[in-house]
Motif scaffolding. Structure first.
Motif, PDB file in Angstrom:
ATOM      1  N   GLU A 351       0.862  -1.185   0.000  1.00 33.06           N
ATOM      2  CA  GLU A 351       0.000   0.000   0.000  1.00 33.06           C
ATOM      3  C   GLU A 351       0.894   1.229   0.000  1.00 33.06           C
ATOM      4  OE1 GLU A 351      -3.399   0.149   2.763  1.00 33.06           O
ATOM      5  OE2 GLU A 351      -2.730   2.190   3.273  1.00 33.06           O
ATOM      6  N   MET A 352       0.581   2.189  -0.854  1.00 31.52           N
ATOM      7  CA  MET A 352       1.364   3.413  -0.947  1.00 31.52           C
ATOM      8  C   MET A 352       0.416   4.603  -1.051  1.00 31.52           C
ATOM      9  SD  MET A 352       4.210   2.244  -3.775  1.00 31.52           S
ATOM     10  CE  MET A 352       5.190   0.757  -3.571  1.00 31.52           C
ATOM     11  N   GLN A 353       0.757   5.687  -0.370  1.00 31.06           N
ATOM     12  CA  GLN A 353      -0.042   6.905  -0.501  1.00 31.06           C
ATOM     13  C   GLN A 353       0.803   8.122  -0.160  1.00 31.06           C
ATOM     14  OE1 GLN A 353      -2.232   6.537   3.894  1.00 31.06           O
ATOM     15  NE2 GLN A 353      -3.441   6.994   2.102  1.00 31.06           N
ATOM     16  N   GLN A 354       0.356   9.250  -0.662  1.00 29.65           N
ATOM     17  CA  GLN A 354       0.995  10.511  -0.312  1.00 29.65           C
ATOM     18  C   GLN A 354      -0.073  11.589  -0.169  1.00 29.65           C
ATOM     19  OE1 GLN A 354       3.704  11.542  -3.597  1.00 29.65           O
ATOM     20  NE2 GLN A 354       2.184  13.006  -4.334  1.00 29.65           N
ATOM     21  N   THR A 355       0.183  12.514   0.754  1.00 32.57           N
ATOM     22  CA  THR A 355      -0.723  13.630   0.995  1.00 32.57           C
ATOM     23  C   THR A 355       0.067  14.925   0.970  1.00 32.57           C
ATOM     24  OG1 THR A 355      -2.193  12.290   2.382  1.00 32.57           O
ATOM     25  CG2 THR A 355      -2.331  14.675   2.628  1.00 32.57           C
ATOM     26  N   ARG A 356      -0.394  15.859   0.136  1.00 34.82           N
ATOM     27  CA  ARG A 356       0.206  17.191   0.112  1.00 34.82           C
ATOM     28  C   ARG A 356      -0.723  18.143   0.846  1.00 34.82           C
ATOM     29  NH1 ARG A 356       4.220  19.643  -2.486  1.00 34.82           N
ATOM     30  NH2 ARG A 356       4.550  17.873  -3.895  1.00 34.82           N
ATOM     31  N   SER A 357      -0.175  18.805   1.877  1.00 34.72           N
ATOM     32  CA  SER A 357      -0.964  19.716   2.704  1.00 34.72           C
ATOM     33  C   SER A 357      -0.390  21.123   2.593  1.00 34.72           C
ATOM     34  CB  SER A 357      -0.942  19.267   4.173  1.00 34.72           C
ATOM     35  OG  SER A 357      -1.419  17.944   4.312  1.00 34.72           O
ATOM     36  N   ASN A 358      -1.184  22.034   2.062  1.00 35.60           N
ATOM     37  CA  ASN A 358      -0.831  23.450   2.057  1.00 35.60           C
ATOM     38  C   ASN A 358      -1.586  24.110   3.210  1.00 35.60           C
ATOM     39  OD1 ASN A 358       0.755  23.285  -0.337  1.00 35.60           O
ATOM     40  ND2 ASN A 358      -1.128  23.266  -1.535  1.00 35.60           N
ATOM     41  N   ILE A 359      -0.863  24.571   4.221  1.00 32.73           N
ATOM     42  CA  ILE A 359      -1.467  25.049   5.464  1.00 32.73           C
ATOM     43  C   ILE A 359      -1.107  26.518   5.661  1.00 32.73           C
ATOM     44  CG2 ILE A 359      -1.725  24.628   7.931  1.00 32.73           C
ATOM     45  CD1 ILE A 359      -0.492  21.846   7.466  1.00 32.73           C
ATOM     46  N   ASN A 360      -2.130  27.355   5.778  1.00 31.67           N
ATOM     47  CA  ASN A 360      -1.947  28.783   6.039  1.00 31.67           C
ATOM     48  C   ASN A 360      -2.711  29.165   7.300  1.00 31.67           C
ATOM     49  OD1 ASN A 360      -0.428  29.193   3.669  1.00 31.67           O
ATOM     50  ND2 ASN A 360      -2.292  29.473   2.461  1.00 31.67           N
ATOM     51  N   ASN A 361      -2.082  29.971   8.140  1.00 27.49           N
ATOM     52  CA  ASN A 361      -2.725  30.487   9.347  1.00 27.49           C
ATOM     53  C   ASN A 361      -2.794  32.005   9.278  1.00 27.49           C
ATOM     54  OD1 ASN A 361      -1.197  27.831  10.262  1.00 27.49           O
ATOM     55  ND2 ASN A 361      -2.963  28.103  11.601  1.00 27.49           N
ATOM     56  N   TYR A 362      -3.980  32.527   9.588  1.00 26.45           N
ATOM     57  CA  TYR A 362      -4.230  33.967   9.511  1.00 26.45           C
ATOM     58  C   TYR A 362      -4.734  34.476  10.861  1.00 26.45           C
ATOM     59  CZ  TYR A 362      -4.340  32.887   4.489  1.00 26.45           C
ATOM     60  OH  TYR A 362      -4.039  32.443   3.221  1.00 26.45           O
ATOM     61  N   ASP A 363      -4.617  35.777  11.046  1.00 22.96           N
ATOM     62  CA  ASP A 363      -5.286  36.396  12.184  1.00 22.96           C
ATOM     63  C   ASP A 363      -6.791  36.177  12.031  1.00 22.96           C
ATOM     64  OD1 ASP A 363      -2.894  37.354  13.178  1.00 22.96           O
ATOM     65  OD2 ASP A 363      -3.092  39.319  12.202  1.00 22.96           O
ATOM     66  N   ASN A 364      -7.455  35.924  13.145  1.00 19.72           N
ATOM     67  CA  ASN A 364      -8.909  35.804  13.150  1.00 19.72           C
ATOM     68  C   ASN A 364      -9.475  37.031  13.850  1.00 19.72           C
ATOM     69  OD1 ASN A 364     -11.586  35.088  13.198  1.00 19.72           O
ATOM     70  ND2 ASN A 364     -11.341  33.345  14.576  1.00 19.72           N
ATOM     71  N   ASN A 365      -9.998  37.946  13.049  1.00 12.84           N
ATOM     72  CA  ASN A 365     -10.556  39.186  13.570  1.00 12.84           C
ATOM     73  C   ASN A 365     -12.072  39.062  13.665  1.00 12.84           C
ATOM     74  OD1 ASN A 365      -7.938  40.365  13.566  1.00 12.84           O
ATOM     75  ND2 ASN A 365      -8.161  40.838  11.386  1.00 12.84           N
ATOM     76  N   ARG A 366     -12.508  38.385  14.721  1.00 12.12           N
ATOM     77  CA  ARG A 366     -13.939  38.175  14.958  1.00 12.12           C
ATOM     78  C   ARG A 366     -14.644  37.561  13.743  1.00 12.12           C
ATOM     79  NH1 ARG A 366     -16.019  40.226  19.595  1.00 12.12           N
ATOM     80  NH2 ARG A 366     -14.572  41.426  20.880  1.00 12.12           N
ATOM     81  N   GLY A 367     -14.030  36.516  13.218  1.00 15.58           N
ATOM     82  CA  GLY A 367     -14.614  35.803  12.090  1.00 15.58           C
ATOM     83  C   GLY A 367     -14.163  36.297  10.736  1.00 15.58           C
ATOM     84  N   ASN A 368     -13.401  37.373  10.686  1.00 15.35           N
ATOM     85  CA  ASN A 368     -12.879  37.905   9.422  1.00 15.35           C
ATOM     86  C   ASN A 368     -11.399  37.576   9.314  1.00 15.35           C
ATOM     87  OD1 ASN A 368     -15.349  39.270   8.592  1.00 15.35           O
ATOM     88  ND2 ASN A 368     -14.921  40.729  10.252  1.00 15.35           N
ATOM     89  N   ARG A 369     -11.001  37.107   8.140  1.00 18.28           N
ATOM     90  CA  ARG A 369      -9.620  36.711   7.923  1.00 18.28           C
ATOM     91  C   ARG A 369      -8.707  37.925   7.894  1.00 18.28           C
ATOM     92  NH1 ARG A 369      -8.822  32.641   3.088  1.00 18.28           N
ATOM     93  NH2 ARG A 369     -10.265  31.525   4.485  1.00 18.28           N
ATOM     94  N   GLY A 370      -7.616  37.845   8.660  1.00 18.58           N
ATOM     95  CA  GLY A 370      -6.684  38.958   8.753  1.00 18.58           C
ATOM     96  C   GLY A 370      -5.356  38.651   8.085  1.00 18.58           C
ATOM     97  N   ASN A 371      -4.282  39.151   8.656  1.00 22.75           N
ATOM     98  CA  ASN A 371      -2.949  38.987   8.084  1.00 22.75           C
ATOM     99  C   ASN A 371      -2.445  37.557   8.257  1.00 22.75           C
ATOM    100  OD1 ASN A 371      -2.813  41.740   7.403  1.00 22.75           O
ATOM    101  ND2 ASN A 371      -2.064  42.262   9.460  1.00 22.75           N
ATOM    102  N   LEU A 372      -1.538  37.184   7.378  1.00 19.53           N
ATOM    103  CA  LEU A 372      -0.941  35.854   7.435  1.00 19.53           C
ATOM    104  C   LEU A 372      -0.022  35.739   8.649  1.00 19.53           C
ATOM    105  CD1 LEU A 372      -0.592  33.128   5.847  1.00 19.53           C
ATOM    106  CD2 LEU A 372       1.468  34.161   4.844  1.00 19.53           C
ATOM    107  N   GLN A 373      -0.215  34.668   9.434  1.00 15.34           N
ATOM    108  CA  GLN A 373       0.652  34.386  10.574  1.00 15.34           C
ATOM    109  C   GLN A 373       1.751  33.395  10.220  1.00 15.34           C
ATOM    110  OE1 GLN A 373      -1.562  32.924  13.911  1.00 15.34           O
ATOM    111  NE2 GLN A 373      -2.748  34.805  14.223  1.00 15.34           N
ATOM    112  N   ALA A 374       1.375  32.344   9.507  1.00 10.69           N
ATOM    113  CA  ALA A 374       2.324  31.283   9.177  1.00 10.69           C
ATOM    114  C   ALA A 374       1.818  30.539   7.954  1.00 10.69           C
ATOM    115  CB  ALA A 374       2.490  30.323  10.352  1.00 10.69           C
TER     116      ALA A 374
END
Length: 686
Positions: A351-374
């Motif tokens: 059995e072989m598998q691969q997963t590509r994960s693109n992960i972005n973290n942003y400021d959460n301004n009361r439900g509104n997406r803010g600046n990029l953290q990581a």
């Protein structure tokens, strides 16, 4: 309480063991078989602790959640902190799962639902799309790859039907809960197509705990030749559920309906519109070919695409995940002329598998997406090669030996650091098992197996947004004995397992002051346990009398799980109870049918107190959860059946938490479950 349940169970089993001997010869039913290890086997002699939930048992449960059904299996604990927020534990694996499913491998037929990074979105599925579930308890990586606690095998296809059918159902319940389902089975000479659609919504018991889920699944099984069968599986799930967050004990007692409130330094869950949004497409195709009457080849390919968005207290995490994989194996069997005294199967596959994960973290301004953290890009690859030899001698002794070689690696790039990778050394995972059939309906078994579980992507790159390349895999050895009894007339069934699992390099979760998490290896665990399940048909199906059938069943889990060599700064947690694991769980069921196709179902779940932190300073209280359902089946035509039902959840109105936040910062452990609530529905099958 533990002694009370144990004595009751022992008394019941002793009585039935004697009385069943007198009735077993009255009626012989077809042998019960399951597909736990690549091919069908008699359940009686399977040398493993296997729990089975069939379609009829699933249909007895409320349609809103998988939790009550899965919790009928001993050694298995499923939690739902709020509607849609599942956690699954097999023999204590909740230690690593603040939410979701990790450290447990899940398959849908031949297709892994677990990605290469070790995560499983089990909450994407709905109860009505599942035909049956087999759960293998204990480490079983010899055929299923890296896991240290168990494997879940979900069947979305079901048995071959004789004719086409369809059903339509609608349920409603407390807290504006609604569920609709349409299922169609189209059967032709060589093909069976299953289509299942479901829609669900609920406001939830607590503030900020609403759920919406749209789901569609298609599965097709085509016998294109006498020696060949092609299967295809597809599903799309659009899931949204709000996350109310944990409460302190004082908050939980004062207002259990509230979401996590704001503090002097952090906003509350409702303020931040904390929720999970998951849109996933899954597809797979498998082919089974018999090159010879005793030589089978299975080849399966599959892929998954997930858009995941999780606004939380401290940030908003957005993940784009793509998984591809294949699973293939050959099975060579003994010829029929050899089967009388010696039969065998030899399997060889990968059995072989691969997963590509693109992960972005942003400021959460009361439900509104803010600046990029990581931001991180992680490519995870896992593969394993496996072989298994199983033999049956003189129709009594069943021997299995299996071995897999496991490979795991991940490569990453991160905006805050240079690119890197981590390649784990290949690890062998053996399993040796023996089953001896002492009598026609009684078998004894023993198993030795190795557990091995690599850190999940969500543990390597947790909510602290820091990639931890020092996190190592946990490993251990499991030693187990068991017995299984099945009376020939199917009136009485018993399964028991006694095990000891010694785990090293246990992965545990820690929290920073702001609530973000990180993981580390901390000593090990000693896990000893007893699991039993028993069922008794006191009155078998009949057409006369006030009681047309009466069945009782019970599953019992006794766990003595302790930390070993575990230090946290100046604190020594060695000998402490394993976090999140109750010492005793007993689940009992009663099924009764009456004249005019009336039926009654009752389920009682007793769970002892649960340690909420590694230091064993806080415990969730014992609870008794009772669920009932009463219904009426009315035959309206040759194929048309009307089913009307209603039921009550938490009949005793218990104050409890079905899913605690373990080791929570600020002592916010508690997620209040609903008090007494109701549901009702109607289903038409034609």
């Amino acid at each position: 309480m533990t002694k009370k349940y144990t004595f009751l169970l022992v008394g019941l089993l002793s009585f039935r063991f004697v009385s069943a001997q007198k009735t077993d010869t009255l009626k012989n039913l077809p042998e019960v078989t399951i597909k736990a290890y690549l091919s069908q086997q008699p359940l009686l002699t399977v040398p493993a602790a296997v729990g089975t939930i069939n379609f009829q048992q699933l249909q007895m449960q409320p349609d809103f959640s998988l939790v009550p059904a899965v919790n009928t299996i001993p050694g298995v604990r499923m939690e739902e902190r709020s509607p849609g927020s599942y956690r699954l534990s097999i023999r204590g694996s909740l230690l690593r799962s603040p939410f979701g499913v990790r450290n447990v491998k899940v398959y849908m037929d031949e297709f892994p639902l677990t990605d290469a990074g070790g995560n499983t979105y089990l909450n994407l599925l709905v109860l009505n799309s599942i035909q049956n579930i087999n759960i293998l308890r204990g480490p079983d990586g010899s055929l299923y790859g890296a896991n240290s606690n168990g494997v879940v095998l979900i069947d979305p296809f079901g048995n071959r039907q004789q004719q086409s059918s369809a059903s339509v159902g609608f349920d409603a319940g407390s807290y504006n809960s609604y569920h609709e389902n349409i299922a169609v089975k189209e059967v032709s000479k060589n093909n069976q197509l299953n289509i299942n659609q479901s829609w669900q919504q609920a406001d939830g018991y607590r503030q900020n705990s609403a759920l919406k889920r749209n789901f569609v699944q298609a599965s097709d099984s085509w016998t294109y030749a006498p020696n060949g069968q092609l299967k295809a599986l597809f599903f799309y799930s659009d899931l949204k559920y709000q996350t109310p967050g944990g409460l302190t004990l004082a908050q939980y007692l004062a207002n259990p309906k509230s979401a996590r409130p704001a503090t002097a330094t952090l906003p509350g869950a409702a303020d931040q519109q904390a929720a999970v949004y998951n849109k996933t497409i899954f597809g797979g195709i498998s082919n089974e070919t018999y090159y010879l009457p005793n030589l089978k080849h299975v080849f399966a390919v599959y892929g998954t695409h997930t858009n995941f968005d999780n606004p939380f207290i401290t940030n908003e995490e957005v993940r784009l995940e793509n998984t591809i994989g294949l699973r293939t194996y050959f099975e060579l069997s003994s010829r029929e002329k050899q089967a009388d005294n010696f039969s065998w199967n030899l399997d060889l596959g990968t059995e072989m598998q691969q997963t590509r994960s693109n992960i972005n973290n942003y400021d959460n301004n009361r439900g509104n997406r803010g600046n990029l953290q990581a931001a991180s890009n992680i490519l995870t690859k896992q593969s394993f090669y496996f072989t298994r030899f199983a033999a049956t001698l003189i129709k009594k002794i069943h021997i299995e030996t299996a071995l897999s070689l496991n490979n795991y690696q991940y490569d990453f790039t991160d905006v805050s650091s240079a690119a890197g990778n981590n390649r784990f050394k290949p690890v062998l995972m053996p399993r040796v098992a023996l089953s001896y059939q002492l009598t026609r309906d009684f078998a004894w078994r023993a198993t030795i197996s190795r557990g091995y579980s690599t850190p999940a992507t969500a543990e390597v790159r947790p909510s602290s947004n820091i990639i931890n390349t020092s996190l190592q895999a946990e490993k251990g050895w499991n030693y187990e004995i068991g017995l299984r009894k099945q009376s020939a007339n199917a009136r009485f069934n018993l399964d028991a397992a006694l095990f000891y699992y010694r785990l090293n390099q246990a992965i545990v979760r820690r929290l920073n002051d702001d609530g973000t998490e990180f993981y580390l290896n901390a000593g090990g665990t000693n896990q000893a346990g007893l699991e039993t399940s028993a069922s008794l048909k006191i009155i078998q199906n009949n057409t006369t009398g006030f009681l047309r059938s009466l069945t009782v069943s019970n599953s019992l889990t006794l766990s003595k799980f302790r930390f070993r060599d575990y230090f946290n700064a100046a604190s020594n947690y060695s000998g402490n109870k394993l976090t999140g694991v109750p010492a005793t769980v007993s689940v009992s069921q009663l099924n009764v049918t009456f004249p005019a196709r009336l039926y009654f179902f009752l389920q009682h779940n007793y769970t002892s107190k649960i340690p909420l932190d590694d230091g064993n300073r806080a415990f969730a209280k014992t609870y008794n959860l009772v669920q009932t359902k009463i219904g009426w089946n009315k035959k309206l035509g040759r194929k048309t059946i009307l089913n009307v039902f209603t039921g009550i959840d938490n009949l005793l109105n218990q104050h409890y938490s079905l899913g605690n936040d373990l080791n929570a910062v600020g002592l916010r452990y508690y997620n209040a479950a609903p008090l007494r609530n109701w549901f009702a529905g109607v289903r038409v099958q034609f």
